[in-house]
Enzyme design. Structure first.
Site, PDB file in Angstrom:
ATOM      1  N   ASN A   7      -1.674   9.418  -5.468  1.00 26.53           N
ATOM      2  CA  ASN A   7      -1.737   7.978  -5.688  1.00 26.53           C
ATOM      3  C   ASN A   7      -0.677   7.644  -6.738  1.00 26.53           C
ATOM      4  OD1 ASN A   7      -2.341   5.362  -6.370  1.00 26.53           O
ATOM      5  ND2 ASN A   7      -4.534   5.702  -6.635  1.00 26.53           N
ATOM      6  N   ARG A  97      -1.798   7.431  -0.949  1.00 19.47           N
ATOM      7  CA  ARG A  97      -2.323   6.080  -0.951  1.00 19.47           C
ATOM      8  C   ARG A  97      -1.112   5.154  -1.000  1.00 19.47           C
ATOM      9  NH1 ARG A  97      -4.190   2.491  -5.929  1.00 19.47           N
ATOM     10  NH2 ARG A  97      -4.916   0.717  -4.738  1.00 19.47           N
ATOM     11  N   HIS A 187      -7.809  -2.517  -1.338  1.00 20.53           N
ATOM     12  CA  HIS A 187      -8.987  -1.645  -1.492  1.00 20.53           C
ATOM     13  C   HIS A 187      -9.579  -1.279  -0.128  1.00 20.53           C
ATOM     14  CE1 HIS A 187      -9.992  -3.339  -5.768  1.00 20.53           C
ATOM     15  NE2 HIS A 187      -9.283  -2.230  -5.866  1.00 20.53           N
ATOM     16  N   ARG A 248      -6.811  -8.981 -14.357  1.00 18.49           N
ATOM     17  CA  ARG A 248      -6.324 -10.018 -13.430  1.00 18.49           C
ATOM     18  C   ARG A 248      -7.287 -11.190 -13.386  1.00 18.49           C
ATOM     19  NH1 ARG A 248      -5.860  -5.751  -8.898  1.00 18.49           N
ATOM     20  NH2 ARG A 248      -4.098  -4.531  -9.610  1.00 18.49           N
ATOM     21  N   GLU A 394     -12.100   7.223  -2.314  1.00 18.95           N
ATOM     22  CA  GLU A 394     -10.888   6.919  -1.551  1.00 18.95           C
ATOM     23  C   GLU A 394     -10.069   8.179  -1.274  1.00 18.95           C
ATOM     24  OE1 GLU A 394     -10.592   3.864  -4.689  1.00 18.95           O
ATOM     25  OE2 GLU A 394      -9.281   2.833  -3.279  1.00 18.95           O
TER      26      GLU A 394
END
Ligand code: ADP
Length: 410
Positions: A7, A97, A187, A248, A394
């Protein structure tokens, strides 16, 4: 097979080494061999590596870029005694990813030159994320050679089933036609994994999966999954839209950009950075982006802005739950995942408080018992809709997709 899952971010690289194959996937017997993370790439980097079941090794050294970071990881792996890994030749494939697949990719794919070009094409949609993914793929080619299979697993792919009414913004249609301005959602790997686990736990076919999944981590998003497909999700063209996150803002009035620009003398780019990096929980509390720390502040010192940040965070999630209950015309389960969703009974309780009108109720003792990666149902027996916790993974899904692609099983 041994799969290296990568990732690559703009200043960090996370990895996991996972032993899996078609049989192990079937039996849910995949095994994590090692994992780690390099932070602050580009300067004095911090390295945290661990062989599974052993203590984390921490170190610091200057790391220039992603190729150097991957070099450090592969050297560390070679120096460890890891079952089944005598040298780098024992790594059979790499799964990446990849943040943005645009409209090119609705599934994971093996990486060819064409695929790499298409990922590069998506850089304009994800200038903060995709360049690092491209560099990671190229670095693997350098170190392992071009023949090593590499797979790309996209954050956006699962949401490619969104219908037009959910993915189009109400702005001139030409902007979609000309520049592909639309909701993509992110996601996706997490939402897909959680929906898959739900299906396994309940032993139902994919087309009977009607759930709302909540990924609440540093980044946060919610997905409405109907008949096994994502039909709506809160993140948009970029991961900025939707829920309140660690740093965010999530949803806001687009006119705020012009207003802040005039008042503060900031460029659009600077405001975008402010909305991505200095807003959310951090922006409201003025303290931290870390939910655990905020909860401690609220409970121990009664900090007003810590409480406010938490309240705004939970209120936004509740509002989205209401909206998605309508979007789906009801759901069979509301599923919590991600660092906050899996570990915080308090936040889950605050979010579910306003669902009582729907007849959806949490069981207090079950809710407090489900922490630390424990999956299970946390609603009362008579709740109209089940609420549950399903830890996400993930990296595991990326490793599994990589294996399935190699054997042509996707
Ligand atoms: P990422 O989205 O980067 O994968 P995680 O899913 O690990 O991150 O989520 C990180 C968030 O989860 C942080 O805000 C952290 O404070 C929060 N978190 C982890 N454990 C707890 C806990 N026990 N209670 C509340 N929040 C927690």
């Amino acid at each position: 097979m041994n799969i290296l899952v990568l990732n690559c971010g703009s200043s960090s690289l996370k990895f996991q080494l996972i032993a899996t194959d078609l049989e192990r996937i079937e039996q849910n017997a995949d095994q994590r061999l090692a994992s780690g993370m390099i932070d602050r790439i580009g300067g004095a980097a911090i390295l945290n590596f661990a062989v599974e079941g052993q203590m984390m090794e921490k170190s610091a050294m200057p790391i220039r870029d992603i190729p150097s970071a991957l070099d450090a990881i592969t050297k560390w792996i070679s120096a460890q005694s890891i079952e089944g890994i005598n040298n780098l030749g024992d790594i059979d494939a790499v799964g990446h990813r990849v943040v943005h697949g645009g409209e090119h990719f609705s599934k994971s794919v093996l990486i060819s030159d064409d695929v790499l070009r298409a990922i590069e094409d998506c850089i304009e949609l994800a200038p903060l994320h995709n360049p690092a993914n491209v560099k990671g793929i190229q670095a693997v080619r350098e170190i392992f050679g071009k023949a090593l299979p590499q797979a790309a697993v996209f954050d956006t792919a699962f949401h490619q089933t969104l219908p037009e009414k959910a993915f189009l913004y109400a702005i001139p249609y030409q902007l979609y036609r000309r520049h592909k301005v639309r909701r993509y959602g992110f996601h996706g790997t997490s939402h897909r994994y959680v929906a898959y686990q739900y299906r396994m736990i309940n032993n139902i076919p994919r087309e009977n999966v009607n759930v709302i999944t909540l990924h609440l981590g540093n980044g946060c998003s919610i997905a409405a999954i109907k008949g096994g497909n994502s039909i709506d999700t809160s993140m948009g063209l970029t991961p900025l839209e939707g829920l309140v996150m660690g740093t965010r803002s999530g949803d806001l009035d687009a006119a705020i950009l012009e207003f802040i620009s005039a008042k503060e003398g900031l460029t659009i780019h600077e405001i975008e950075m402010l909305l991505n990096k200095q807003s959310g929980l951090l922006g409201i509390s003025g303290l931290t982006n870390d939910m655990r720390e905020l909860l401690a502040e609220m409970e121990e010192s009664g900090d007003r802005r810590a409480r406010l940040a938490i309240e705004i965070f939970c209120y936004r999630v509740s509002k989205y739950l209401g909206a998605y209950l309508a979007a789906m015309n009801g759901t069979d389960s509301i599923i919590f995942a991600g660092g906050i969703g899996e570990n915080s009974p308090k936040i889950r309780a605050m979010i579910c408080e306003n669902l009582k009108w729907f007849g959806i109720t949490l069981d207090e003792s079950k809710n407090s018992a489900h922490v630390g990666g424990r999956e299970g149902v946390i609603s009362t027996e008579d709740s109209r809709t089940e609420i549950c916790v399903i830890p996400t993974n993930e990296e595991l899904l990326i490793a599994r997709d990589t294996v399935r692609l190699i054997f042509n099983k996707i």
